[in-house]
Design an enzyme around this catalytic site. Structure first.
Site, mmCIF file in Angstrom:
data_model
loop_
_atom_site.group_PDB
_atom_site.id
_atom_site.type_symbol
_atom_site.label_atom_id
_atom_site.label_comp_id
_atom_site.label_asym_id
_atom_site.label_seq_id
_atom_site.Cartn_x
_atom_site.Cartn_y
_atom_site.Cartn_z
ATOM 1 N N HIS A 193 0.854 -1.188 0.000
ATOM 2 C CA HIS A 193 0.000 0.000 0.000
ATOM 3 C C HIS A 193 0.881 1.226 0.000
ATOM 4 O O HIS A 193 1.934 1.231 0.621
ATOM 5 C CB HIS A 193 -0.913 -0.002 1.239
ATOM 6 C CG HIS A 193 -2.051 0.943 1.101
ATOM 7 N ND1 HIS A 193 -1.935 2.284 1.364
ATOM 8 C CD2 HIS A 193 -3.323 0.734 0.693
ATOM 9 C CE1 HIS A 193 -3.099 2.861 1.135
ATOM 10 N NE2 HIS A 193 -3.956 1.964 0.714
ATOM 11 N N ASP A 236 -8.116 -5.255 0.093
ATOM 12 C CA ASP A 236 -8.614 -5.970 -1.079
ATOM 13 C C ASP A 236 -8.304 -7.447 -1.051
ATOM 14 O O ASP A 236 -8.975 -8.237 -1.712
ATOM 15 C CB ASP A 236 -8.010 -5.361 -2.359
ATOM 16 C CG ASP A 236 -8.575 -3.992 -2.620
ATOM 17 O OD1 ASP A 236 -9.779 -3.821 -2.392
ATOM 18 O OD2 ASP A 236 -7.814 -3.102 -3.027
HETATM 19 N N1 ACO Z 1 4.217 -7.513 -5.066
HETATM 20 C C1 ACO Z 1 5.561 -7.518 -5.219
HETATM 21 N N2 ACO Z 1 6.355 -6.454 -5.008
HETATM 22 C C2 ACO Z 1 5.762 -5.315 -4.618
HETATM 23 C C3 ACO Z 1 4.357 -5.221 -4.437
HETATM 24 C C4 ACO Z 1 3.585 -6.375 -4.668
HETATM 25 N N3 ACO Z 1 2.254 -6.351 -4.516
HETATM 26 N N4 ACO Z 1 4.034 -3.969 -4.048
HETATM 27 C C5 ACO Z 1 5.179 -3.285 -3.990
HETATM 28 N N5 ACO Z 1 6.228 -4.098 -4.334
HETATM 29 C C6 ACO Z 1 7.656 -3.744 -4.303
HETATM 30 C C7 ACO Z 1 8.043 -2.882 -5.501
HETATM 31 O O1 ACO Z 1 8.474 -3.662 -6.594
HETATM 32 C C8 ACO Z 1 9.134 -2.044 -4.907
HETATM 33 O O2 ACO Z 1 10.299 -2.844 -4.835
HETATM 34 P P1 ACO Z 1 11.764 -2.152 -5.022
HETATM 35 O O3 ACO Z 1 11.911 -1.189 -3.890
HETATM 36 O O4 ACO Z 1 12.713 -3.300 -4.960
HETATM 37 O O5 ACO Z 1 11.730 -1.483 -6.364
HETATM 38 C C9 ACO Z 1 8.696 -1.804 -3.468
HETATM 39 O O6 ACO Z 1 7.875 -2.936 -3.144
HETATM 40 C C10 ACO Z 1 7.910 -0.528 -3.263
HETATM 41 O O7 ACO Z 1 6.848 -0.535 -4.210
HETATM 42 P P2 ACO Z 1 6.252 0.766 -4.897
HETATM 43 O O8 ACO Z 1 5.634 0.384 -6.210
HETATM 44 O O9 ACO Z 1 7.271 1.868 -4.879
HETATM 45 O O10 ACO Z 1 5.127 1.138 -3.849
HETATM 46 P P3 ACO Z 1 3.969 2.111 -4.113
HETATM 47 O O11 ACO Z 1 3.683 2.721 -2.795
HETATM 48 O O12 ACO Z 1 4.230 3.016 -5.249
HETATM 49 O O13 ACO Z 1 2.811 1.126 -4.589
HETATM 50 C C11 ACO Z 1 0.889 -0.249 -4.617
HETATM 51 C C12 ACO Z 1 1.736 0.747 -3.819
HETATM 52 C C13 ACO Z 1 0.526 0.359 -5.999
HETATM 53 C C14 ACO Z 1 -0.411 -0.516 -3.868
HETATM 54 C C15 ACO Z 1 1.700 -1.544 -4.804
HETATM 55 O O14 ACO Z 1 2.056 -2.083 -3.556
HETATM 56 C C16 ACO Z 1 0.958 -2.586 -5.648
HETATM 57 O O15 ACO Z 1 1.015 -2.541 -6.875
HETATM 58 N N6 ACO Z 1 0.238 -3.569 -4.986
HETATM 59 C C17 ACO Z 1 -0.552 -4.534 -5.674
HETATM 60 C C18 ACO Z 1 -1.880 -3.938 -6.115
HETATM 61 C C19 ACO Z 1 -2.819 -3.727 -4.951
HETATM 62 O O16 ACO Z 1 -3.040 -4.601 -4.128
HETATM 63 N N7 ACO Z 1 -3.426 -2.531 -4.927
HETATM 64 C C20 ACO Z 1 -4.438 -2.198 -3.914
HETATM 65 C C21 ACO Z 1 -4.052 -0.984 -3.170
HETATM 66 S S1 ACO Z 1 -5.159 -0.768 -1.802
HETATM 67 C C22 ACO Z 1 -6.503 -0.017 -2.420
HETATM 68 O O17 ACO Z 1 -6.579 0.565 -3.467
HETATM 69 C C23 ACO Z 1 -7.709 -0.156 -1.527
#
Ligand code: ACO
Length: 454
Positions: free
Chosen positions: A314, A372
C-alpha cells in the site's frame, strides 16, 4: 479551516546551494500527522519547482475528513477509529458522519436514512443508457458511462456554489449508486431491472436489486447484509487516494459533480487501486494450488517480471492495513455462516499470506495484505461475480468522493488543480520542411510505446 492550524513562528529553511540564498517557509500543522512546508508561490520567489512524481511527499490540500497514520496502521473518519465504526456503527451513519462531520442523533439519522431512500430511483430515461452497452461490457465501464450521464439530468439546476444544492447532489449520488451498480450487473446477465424497496436498508437494497428475481420473494441473509454494510464502511473514505484526488482535480475547475464522480470511478477501476480486489481473485484462481505458491512468490520478487502479488502493499500503510484486519475477521464469519469454511481459495489465500509475511523481500519492503486481499474472498462467497467487486468498492467510496468534493468547493483556499512539470522533451527547434525530413526507418515505434525515452 481552523486558524490555529498554522503556527507562524514555526519555519523551515531551504538553502539554494548555488548562491547560498535562504528561503524561509512556514510550516503548517494539522491536528495529527507530520507538518507540511508551505511552498505556495515558491516558484515565483526562488524560480525553481519542486519535483514529486506520484505526490509521495505532497499535501495537495487541507482536509478535515479522514486521517491515516500509515506507520502505525491508523485510520480515522472524522476522528473516529475505523475499528469502532466498523463494529458499532452502520454505513448510513458513517455517510452522515463523513458528510456532516459529526455522528447523527437518532432523529437526524432517521431523517437522513429516509431522505436517502427518497433518491434511490433513477430517471426512467437513464434506463435507456444501459441498453447502449454490449452485454459483455465490464460493469465498471457501464458505471463510468451511466454515472457520467447523470450530469445531463442534474446540470442546469445544480448550483455548486450553494451549500444546500451541494448536499442535495451528495444525497442523490449516494442514493443512486447501488441502483446503477446493480443494474450494470443485471444488464450484463440479461435480467430485468428491479426497483429499490424503501423497507430495505442500504445494504439490503443493494443485495436485493442485484440478486432478486421478479418471480420469487427475496429475503437478504442478515449475515451477508452485515458483511456488505461493513465492506461499505471500510471503503467509505481514504483521504487523498488516486480516485479521490481525481474527483477533487476534476471538480477544481467547477465541473458538474456527477461528471467528477464518474472521473473518480474511472481512476478507481485500475488494478493498482480499486481494481485490486478483482485482481486478487483472478490471481488466486491462476495460482490454483498451494504447491504453486513458491513459483508465484518468486515471480513477484523478480524485477524482470511485471507480476505483483495482488492485494499486497500500500502506498501509505507501511504497517498492517487496519481495514484488512477487520475484513479478515469478517471473511471467516461469512464463510462460516455460509458453510464455506473449507473453501480451497480461502485456504490458498491464507497460505499465501503466511508465506509472504515470512519472506525477507516482503518484510523488508513492509508489504502486508491490504483490504482488497480479503474483500475479494468475502464478495465471492456472497455470490458477487468478480467483475462486480470494484463496482461495490465504488458504491462504498462514493460518500468519500462527494464529501471531498464538497469540502474542496467550500474551501476559500482551494484553486484549480494545475501541477507543473519538469520538461524533458526536445528543446526549441525550427520546423523541418517535408522534403528535408529523414527517411523512414530512422525512427522506430518502440520509442513511443515504452522502453524509449521518457
Ligand atoms: N508484489 C511484489 N512487489 C511489490 C508489491 C507487490 N504487490 N508492491 C510493492 N512491491 C515492491 C516494488 O516492486 C518495490 O520494490 P523495489 O523497492 O525493490 O523497487 C517496493 O515494493 C515498493 O513498491 P512501490 O511500487 O514503490 O510502492 P507504491 O507505494 O508506489 O505502490 C501499490 C503501492 C501500488 C499498492 C503496490 O504495492 C501494488 O502494486 N500492490 C498490488 C496492487 C494492490 O493490491 N493494490 C491495492 C491498493 S489498496 C486499495 O486501493 C484499496
Amino acid at each position: 479551516m481552523a486558524e490555529n492550524q498554522t503556527r507562524t513562528n514555526d519555519r523551515f529553511t531551504l538553502i539554494d546551494e548555488r548562491d547560498g540564498k535562504r528561503y524561509q517557509r512556514p510550516l503548517l500543522h494539522g491536528t495529527l500527522g507530520p507538518p507540511a512546508i508551505d511552498i505556495r508561490n515558491f516558484y515565483g520567489e526562488a524560480g525553481v519547482l519542486t519535483y514529486d512524481p506520484g505526490f509521495t511527499s505532497t499535501a495537495s490540500c487541507k482536509s478535515a475528513i479522514t486521517f491515516i497514520d500509515g506507520e502505525e496502521g491508523v485510520l480515522l473518519y472524522r476522528g473516529y477509529p475505523i475499528q469502532e465504526l466498523a463494529t458499532q456503527s452502520d454505513y448510513m451513519e458513517v455517510c452522515y458522519l463523513l458528510l456532516y462531520g459529526e455522528l447523527p442523533s437518532p432523529e437526524e439519522k432517521a431523517e437522513f436514512v429516509n431522505d436517502i431512500k427518497r433518491h434511490t430511483l433513477i430517471h426512467d430515461q437513464l434506463m435507456h443508457f444501459f441498453r447502449g452497452f454490449t452485454r459483455a461490457a465490464h460493469p465498471m465501464a457501464i458505471m463510468v458511462g451511466v454515472v457520467g450521464a447523470l450530469s445531463a439530468f442534474y446540470h442546469e439546476d445544480t448550483d455548486i456554489y450553494d451549500p444546500e444544492q451541494r448536499m442535495l447532489a451528495a444525497y442523490r449520488i449516494i442514493a443512486k449508486m447501488p441502483t446503477i451498480g446493480a443494474y450494470a450487473y443485471r444488464y450484463t446477465i440479461g435480467r430485468p431491472f428491479v426497483y429499490p424497496r424503501n423497507d430495505f436498508s442500504y445494504a439490503e437494497n443493494l443485495l436485493y436489486m442485484t440478486f432478486s428475481v421478479p418471480s420469487e420473494e427475496y429475503r437478504p441473509d442478515p449475515v451477508l447484509v452485515r458483511a456488505l454494510d461493513r465492506i461499505l464502511i471500510l471503503h467509505a473514505d481514504h483521504e487523498q487516494n488516486a480516485s479521490t484526488s481525481t474527483v477533487r482535480l476534476a471538480g477544481s475547475s467547477g465541473a458538474n459533480p456527477f461528471a467528477c464522480i464518474s472521473a473518480g470511478i474511472a481512476s478507481l477501476w485500475g488494478p493498482a487501486h480499486g481494481g485490486a480486489n478483482e485482481a486478487v481473485l483472478k490471481m488466486l484462481m491462476e495460482i490454483g494450488d498451494k504447491r504453486r505458491i513458491p513459483e508465484y512468490i518468486a515471480r513477484a520478487k523478480d524485477k524482470n517480471d511485471p507480476f505483483r502479488l495482488m492485494g499486497f502493499g500500500h502506498r501509505v500503510y507501511k504497517n498492517y492495513d487496519p481495514r484488512a484486519a477487520i475484513m479478515r475477521e469478517t471473511c471467516y464469519e461469512v464463510l462460516e455462516a455460509l458453510g464455506h469454511e473449507d473453501d480451497p481459495l480461502l485456504e490458498l489465500a491464507m497460505e499465501l499470506e503466511k508465506v509472504a509475511l515470512q519472506d525477507e523481500y516482503f518484510i523488508e519492503r513492509k508489504l502486508y495484505p491490504n483490504v482488497d486481499f480479503y474483500t475479494g474472498i468475502v464478495l465471492r462467497a456472497m455470490g458477487f461475480p468478480t467483475r462486480m467487486f470494484t463496482v461495490l468498492f465504488a458504491i462504498g467510496r462514493t460518500v468519500g468522493w462527494v464529501a471531498h468534493w464538497k469540502e474542496m468547493i467550500s474551501d476559500p483556499e482551494s484553486k484549480i488543480g494545475r501541477p507543473r512539470q519538469l520538461y524533458v522533451g526536445a528543446p526549441q527547434r525550427p520546423f523541418v520542411p517535408m522534403e528535408k525530413r529523414p527517411a523512414p526507418g530512422h525512427r522506430t515505434w518502440s520509442r513511443f510505446w515504452g522502453g524509449g525515452e521518457k
